[in-house]
Scaffold this active site. Structure first.
Site, PDB file in Angstrom:
ATOM      1  N   CYS A 286      -5.030  -3.107   2.599  1.00 39.62           N
ATOM      2  CA  CYS A 286      -5.136  -2.899   4.034  1.00 39.62           C
ATOM      3  C   CYS A 286      -6.067  -3.347   4.602  1.00 39.62           C
ATOM      4  O   CYS A 286      -6.801  -4.390   4.742  1.00 39.62           O
ATOM      5  CB  CYS A 286      -4.512  -1.795   4.292  1.00 39.62           C
ATOM      6  SG  CYS A 286      -3.453  -2.063   6.018  1.00 39.62           S
TER       7      CYS A 286
ATOM      8  N   GLU B 134       0.785  -1.299   0.072  1.00 40.22           N
ATOM      9  CA  GLU B 134      -0.075   0.071   0.057  1.00 40.22           C
ATOM     10  C   GLU B 134       0.795   1.358   0.218  1.00 40.22           C
ATOM     11  O   GLU B 134       1.996   1.331   0.663  1.00 40.22           O
ATOM     12  CB  GLU B 134      -0.833   0.041   1.346  1.00 40.22           C
ATOM     13  CG  GLU B 134      -1.774   1.122   1.542  1.00 40.22           C
ATOM     14  CD  GLU B 134      -2.331   1.134   2.821  1.00 40.22           C
ATOM     15  OE1 GLU B 134      -2.200   0.267   3.682  1.00 40.22           O
ATOM     16  OE2 GLU B 134      -3.471   1.690   3.156  1.00 40.22           O
TER      17      GLU B 134
ATOM     18  N   LYS C  61      -9.286   1.982  -1.960  1.00 38.97           N
ATOM     19  CA  LYS C  61      -9.538   1.517  -0.809  1.00 38.97           C
ATOM     20  C   LYS C  61     -10.810   1.781  -0.215  1.00 38.97           C
ATOM     21  O   LYS C  61     -11.190   2.774   0.154  1.00 38.97           O
ATOM     22  CB  LYS C  61      -8.450   1.876   0.334  1.00 38.97           C
ATOM     23  CG  LYS C  61      -8.548   1.432   1.658  1.00 38.97           C
ATOM     24  CD  LYS C  61      -7.247   1.551   2.606  1.00 38.97           C
ATOM     25  CE  LYS C  61      -6.999   0.919   3.937  1.00 38.97           C
ATOM     26  NZ  LYS C  61      -5.701   1.511   4.682  1.00 38.97           N
TER      27      LYS C  61
END
Lengths: 266, 266
Positions: free
Chosen positions: B142, B38, B109
């Protein structure tokens, strides 16, 4: 509130003896909520539907559930117990919530594992949350944990404690409960059995290690792998109402269900 | 197919140097698919939106992505890399799939962690599955792993390999990937960074330990906690198409979405 689990080794087909085992293990303890294993009345390794039908008990007329509920009343303690259920719609791998006031609630395992498919009907009741005097609880049975949606639905409906009656044979269940608690911020009370059952073509070794995980995912109680155990601890169910992981993340308020529709497409 | 991850320690704000670090780690390896962490272009610990805006790169005109994609072409290797994205709609914590043929795909995300909420917009693109030469892949970033629905949607859409670009600071991610694989029978390639970042009010320690879990949930590759690492292994993505846990249970055929509607109620 005081909550705990009873871990024991049922003897296949000996419902009366199994009930007595449970009563003996419960007797020394005071609790608000106790969870007992899956198929606690009967044992696990059925070899035919006829055999299961001869051993299963009706939800409304079950010697096992009646005996447990009498103790629930005596001790003012709600109980969740797995049991082989004989119903008009078929045979189910079920769990009952038994309240001290004599009321009870029924759940039927949604996800049958392995050869259970040959003997039991899959559950036909929704995942529901029920009030007890001390906490709002939901019920799951064993392999249901393999589908994280089950615990998610119960948590979304307000469960503070998930009562998980199991007969674990796979190695992952106890570790998986950590994540069920972590992602949902609910308590998980996992009541397992231990010992071996060899019947017909089947040989199972059950893994014991019953466990309680807190709403923050800490393992706060655990049992041996192959011994009777009755463990009762204090928990604060209100901690499960707070879904904040940190000051920025409320796990439930942050959900974005609009991105998940594939999960419920039928 | 050969797949792997690159683990390194980005230097905050040094996009050019970070790109060179990645190129140097990739150079000795041949693979069909590589996953990078990330925010691999930028580092993590932003202290203001202005700072993020000055460091983020446009998806369609990103020096970092362009440099990686040149190597993707040279090595005939698809890559997934996390990057700080500056778009007309705002600033996003994004990942790009870079194919050898020059095409690319974008994911943003969905679940921002902690103070990321102050700097990034939450993702506004669906969870999608993309073809590469060697496998069908999905992307997560994540904290998305904290919502098991993300991986479930990708697996239901046919992902064989979930490319998980992360900057883990919490202790659970690597163990959680085992369950993501177990429940969905997909490969998980988790590419983490390591090292510390202290900037302004923030101090983060990233956990390294990048990892690949197989469709059967075995951990089949793992990296040290605090060193550069480039690990490439052989996997068979077709194993992810078989959702059978045993001869009785097909995890996806057994699903009962009609009991899960609370998950997608908005």
């Amino acid at each position: 509130m005081k909550t705990g689990f009873i871990q024991f080794r049922p003897v296949f087909g000996d419902n009366t003896g199994n009930t007595q085992q449970m009563l003996d293990l419960i007797a020394p303890h005071e609790a608000d909520l106790l969870v007992l294993p899956e198929l606690a009345n009967s044992g696990y390794a059925f070899t035919s539907k006829d055999e299961l039908a001869s051993i299963a008990e009706p939800y409304d007329n079950s010697p096992t559930l009646d005996a447990l509920q009498a103790v629930a009343k005596e001790k003012n303690c709600s109980m969740v117990a797995g049991f082989a259920e004989k119903a008009s719609e078929g045979l189910f791998n079920s769990a009952a919530l038994l309240r001290p006031d004599g009321s009870r609630e029924l759940y039927r395992k949604l996800y049958l594992y392995g050869a259970e498919n040959r003997f039991f009907e899959p559950g036909n009741l929704p995942l529901e949350v029920y009030d007890t005097d001390a906490a709002r609880i939901g019920m799951m049975i064993c392999f249901d944990w393999f589908y994280p949606e089950c615990a998610r639905v119960l948590a979304l409906k307000g469960a503070q404690v998930i009562c998980h009656s199991v007969n674990f044979v796979l190695p992952w269940g106890q570790r998986g409960a950590v994540f069920t608690s972590l992602w949902n911020r609910v308590y998980m009370v996992t009541a397992n059995r231990y010992g071996e059952e060899k019947r017909g073509e089947f040989a199972f070794t059950f893994t014991g290690g019953s466990q309680i995980t807190a709403a923050n995912s800490d393992v706060i109680a655990t049992a041996p792998l192959d011994e009777d155990a009755a463990v009762v601890i204090d928990i604060d169910p209100a901690l499960a109402d707070d879904k904040k992981l940190n000051k920025y993340n409320d796990l439930f308020a942050d959900r974005r269900p609009e991105f998940f529709k594939d999960i419920t497409d039928v």
